[in-house]
Design a protein around this motif. Structure first.
Motif, mmCIF file in Angstrom:
data_model
loop_
_atom_site.group_PDB
_atom_site.id
_atom_site.type_symbol
_atom_site.label_atom_id
_atom_site.label_comp_id
_atom_site.label_asym_id
_atom_site.label_seq_id
_atom_site.Cartn_x
_atom_site.Cartn_y
_atom_site.Cartn_z
ATOM 1 N N SER A 147 -7.825 1.509 -4.800
ATOM 2 C CA SER A 147 -6.996 2.641 -5.186
ATOM 3 C C SER A 147 -6.824 2.636 -6.683
ATOM 4 O O SER A 147 -7.294 1.758 -7.387
ATOM 5 C CB SER A 147 -5.634 2.586 -4.474
ATOM 6 O OG SER A 147 -4.904 1.462 -4.906
ATOM 7 N N PHE A 173 -3.832 2.468 -8.165
ATOM 8 C CA PHE A 173 -2.420 2.157 -8.380
ATOM 9 C C PHE A 173 -2.147 1.543 -9.748
ATOM 10 O O PHE A 173 -1.087 1.724 -10.317
ATOM 11 C CB PHE A 173 -1.889 1.227 -7.282
ATOM 12 C CG PHE A 173 -2.592 -0.106 -7.220
ATOM 13 C CD1 PHE A 173 -2.152 -1.171 -7.962
ATOM 14 C CD2 PHE A 173 -3.703 -0.268 -6.409
ATOM 15 C CE1 PHE A 173 -2.794 -2.395 -7.890
ATOM 16 C CE2 PHE A 173 -4.351 -1.485 -6.347
ATOM 17 C CZ PHE A 173 -3.893 -2.548 -7.090
ATOM 18 N N LYS A 217 -0.916 3.443 -13.316
ATOM 19 C CA LYS A 217 0.455 3.688 -13.745
ATOM 20 C C LYS A 217 0.956 2.629 -14.724
ATOM 21 O O LYS A 217 1.961 2.828 -15.395
ATOM 22 C CB LYS A 217 1.392 3.754 -12.530
ATOM 23 C CG LYS A 217 1.064 4.871 -11.549
ATOM 24 C CD LYS A 217 2.031 4.868 -10.389
ATOM 25 C CE LYS A 217 1.698 5.972 -9.388
ATOM 26 N NZ LYS A 217 2.629 5.982 -8.242
ATOM 27 N N THR A 221 4.369 1.293 -8.406
ATOM 28 C CA THR A 221 3.023 1.879 -8.354
ATOM 29 C C THR A 221 2.667 2.445 -6.990
ATOM 30 O O THR A 221 1.539 2.892 -6.793
ATOM 31 C CB THR A 221 1.973 0.831 -8.757
ATOM 32 O OG1 THR A 221 2.005 -0.250 -7.812
ATOM 33 C CG2 THR A 221 2.245 0.303 -10.154
ATOM 34 N N ASN A 264 3.468 4.921 -3.373
ATOM 35 C CA ASN A 264 3.673 6.343 -3.112
ATOM 36 C C ASN A 264 4.864 6.623 -2.211
ATOM 37 O O ASN A 264 5.280 7.772 -2.090
ATOM 38 C CB ASN A 264 2.407 6.940 -2.469
ATOM 39 C CG ASN A 264 1.204 6.840 -3.377
ATOM 40 O OD1 ASN A 264 1.295 7.101 -4.573
ATOM 41 N ND2 ASN A 264 0.062 6.459 -2.812
ATOM 42 N N LYS A 265 5.422 5.598 -1.580
ATOM 43 C CA LYS A 265 6.528 5.793 -0.653
ATOM 44 C C LYS A 265 7.834 5.833 -1.435
ATOM 45 O O LYS A 265 8.136 4.934 -2.216
ATOM 46 C CB LYS A 265 6.568 4.670 0.382
ATOM 47 C CG LYS A 265 5.333 4.615 1.272
ATOM 48 C CD LYS A 265 5.448 3.493 2.278
ATOM 49 C CE LYS A 265 4.262 3.498 3.228
ATOM 50 N NZ LYS A 265 3.005 3.199 2.532
ATOM 51 N N THR A 266 8.606 6.876 -1.238
ATOM 52 C CA THR A 266 9.878 7.030 -1.946
ATOM 53 C C THR A 266 11.022 7.175 -0.952
ATOM 54 O O THR A 266 10.852 7.734 0.136
ATOM 55 C CB THR A 266 9.851 8.261 -2.866
ATOM 56 O OG1 THR A 266 9.589 9.429 -2.076
ATOM 57 C CG2 THR A 266 8.772 8.117 -3.933
ATOM 58 N N ASN A 316 11.181 2.182 -5.023
ATOM 59 C CA ASN A 316 11.010 3.178 -6.069
ATOM 60 C C ASN A 316 12.183 3.233 -7.043
ATOM 61 O O ASN A 316 12.054 3.732 -8.158
ATOM 62 C CB ASN A 316 10.768 4.559 -5.460
ATOM 63 C CG ASN A 316 11.857 4.968 -4.484
ATOM 64 O OD1 ASN A 316 11.961 4.378 -3.414
ATOM 65 N ND2 ASN A 316 12.658 5.961 -4.828
ATOM 66 N N GLU A 340 8.493 -1.706 1.194
ATOM 67 C CA GLU A 340 8.520 -0.307 0.779
ATOM 68 C C GLU A 340 9.332 0.560 1.741
ATOM 69 O O GLU A 340 9.926 1.550 1.335
ATOM 70 C CB GLU A 340 7.103 0.242 0.687
ATOM 71 C CG GLU A 340 6.277 -0.317 -0.451
ATOM 72 C CD GLU A 340 4.940 0.380 -0.550
ATOM 73 O OE1 GLU A 340 4.857 1.405 -1.246
ATOM 74 O OE2 GLU A 340 3.980 -0.096 0.081
#
Length: 350
Positions: free
Chosen positions: A4, A6, A9, A21, A23-25, A68, A141
């Protein structure tokens, strides 16, 4: 670990800069604390570290859901004196499984795998562990994991897990992650069997695609499990915070990892065998088709010759003036076709 972007960032930022880095928020970070000893058990959930009450004389397991919110992670790091380089690794989703330690802490990053039955793919989530004295911190996460069996053991009155320290809790969680790979391998075995049956039954549609998918999913398991051997070696031989009794349990986990790696090697050879089998079956099928087409083309060669001869525009062709010439042509054609088909069948070409 799936490739990926990641790390993009983090480009250009100073070491120790806290950058999530993944994607789960989540709207907010959830902190779940389980505190226990031989006689007591307590569980609480809060959304900030200031509201958590720790019992230093007991075993404290703090599970953090949601990464996040870097400010919250920074506050947790300050509370437990975790340096920013370790926090950076915690927030760097896609980190290779690793271990870092000294006389005061043990830091471990692992991959927790799960099987998505709807999409038939393996999903991975990074889990980070920080062991300090009677404290074990785990960073995830999202909520939902494979640690419920450990939680139930802690909650049980006569649980053996309460007889040991936080290092045994660390062992229990790592053992759960490793053993969960057996379930994934079972799902992969089911997928392999389905593809193999399809190939045997001469159903070739998208089989090559399925084989490559199997190979890709197996690689995810391998890249997640392979580094655990090095981590366990350090825990067994060099980490002072792990007691000698618990190191014996880690040796058992190491045996499980070795067995899983053996299964992975077997599955890899099986998948490679499926690839070869599919290619051979497809080639054989193509040969059968070409053979059949060739034979039928051969049957029509004498018919083409006959129609070609009597299709010429010569004036003096006696057969054309006979009354039964046309029916005779079909009789001869049928006899020729039947004779050739019979000959081919006796030769087992058809």
């Amino acid at each position: 670990m799936r490739p990926s972007n990641f790390n993009l960032k983090k480009i250009g930022k100073a070491p120790g800069t806290l950058t999530y880095t993944g994607n789960k928020t989540r709207d907010k970070t959830i902190l779940e604390l389980i505190t226990y000893n031989d006689e007591s058990y307590k569980k609480e959930r809060q959304d900030n570290i200031e509201s958590i009450s720790f019992m230093k004389e007991d075993i404290n397991w703090l599970n953090i859901y949601g990464l996040n919110d870097t400010n919250q992670i920074d506050e947790i790091g300050e509370r437990f004196e975790i340096n920013n380089l370790l926090l950076e690794d915690i927030l760097s989703i896609g980190q290779r499984p690793k271990i870092d330690y000294n006389s005061n802490y043990v830091f471990i990053v692992l991959k927790m795998l799960s099987f998505n039955k709807e999409e038939f793919k393996i999903e991975e989530e990074q889990v980070s562990f920080v062991l300090k004295d009677n404290f074990l911190l785990t960073f995830q996460e999202r909520e939902g994991d494979i640690f419920d069996k450990v939680r139930n053991r802690i909650e049980s009155v006569d649980s053996d897990i309460k007889k040991y320290g936080a290092d045994y809790l660390l062992y229990s969680l790592i053992d759960n992650i490793v053993d969960n790979n057996y379930l994934l391998l079972k799902e992969l075995q089911t997928m392999i069997d389905k593809v193999e049956i399809s190939i045997i039954e001469e159903n070739y549609d998208d089989k090559l695609k399925d084989i490559y998918k199997l190979r890709k999913e197996l690689m995810v398991v391998k890249t997640s499990v392979w580094p655990i051997r090095d981590i366990l070696f350090e825990l067994i031989n060099r980490v002072s915070l792990i007691t000698s009794d618990v190191k014996e349990y880690f040796k058992d986990v190491n045996d499980h990892v070795a067995q899983i790696m053996d299964y992975i090697m077997i599955y890899r050879e099986t998948i490679n065998g499926l690839f070869d089998t599919n290619m051979s079956a497809t080639s054989n099928r193509m040969n059968e088709i070409m053979t059949t087409l060739t034979l039928y083309s051969t049957i029509f060669i004498p018919l083409t010759f006959i129609t070609g001869v009597y299709g010429m525009n010569f004036v003096h062709m006696p057969e054309l003036d006979e009354r039964w010439s046309y029916p005779l042509f079909w009789v001869i054609s049928i006899i020729v076709c039947g004779g050739m088909v019979t000959f081919f069948k006796r030769k087992k070409w058809l």
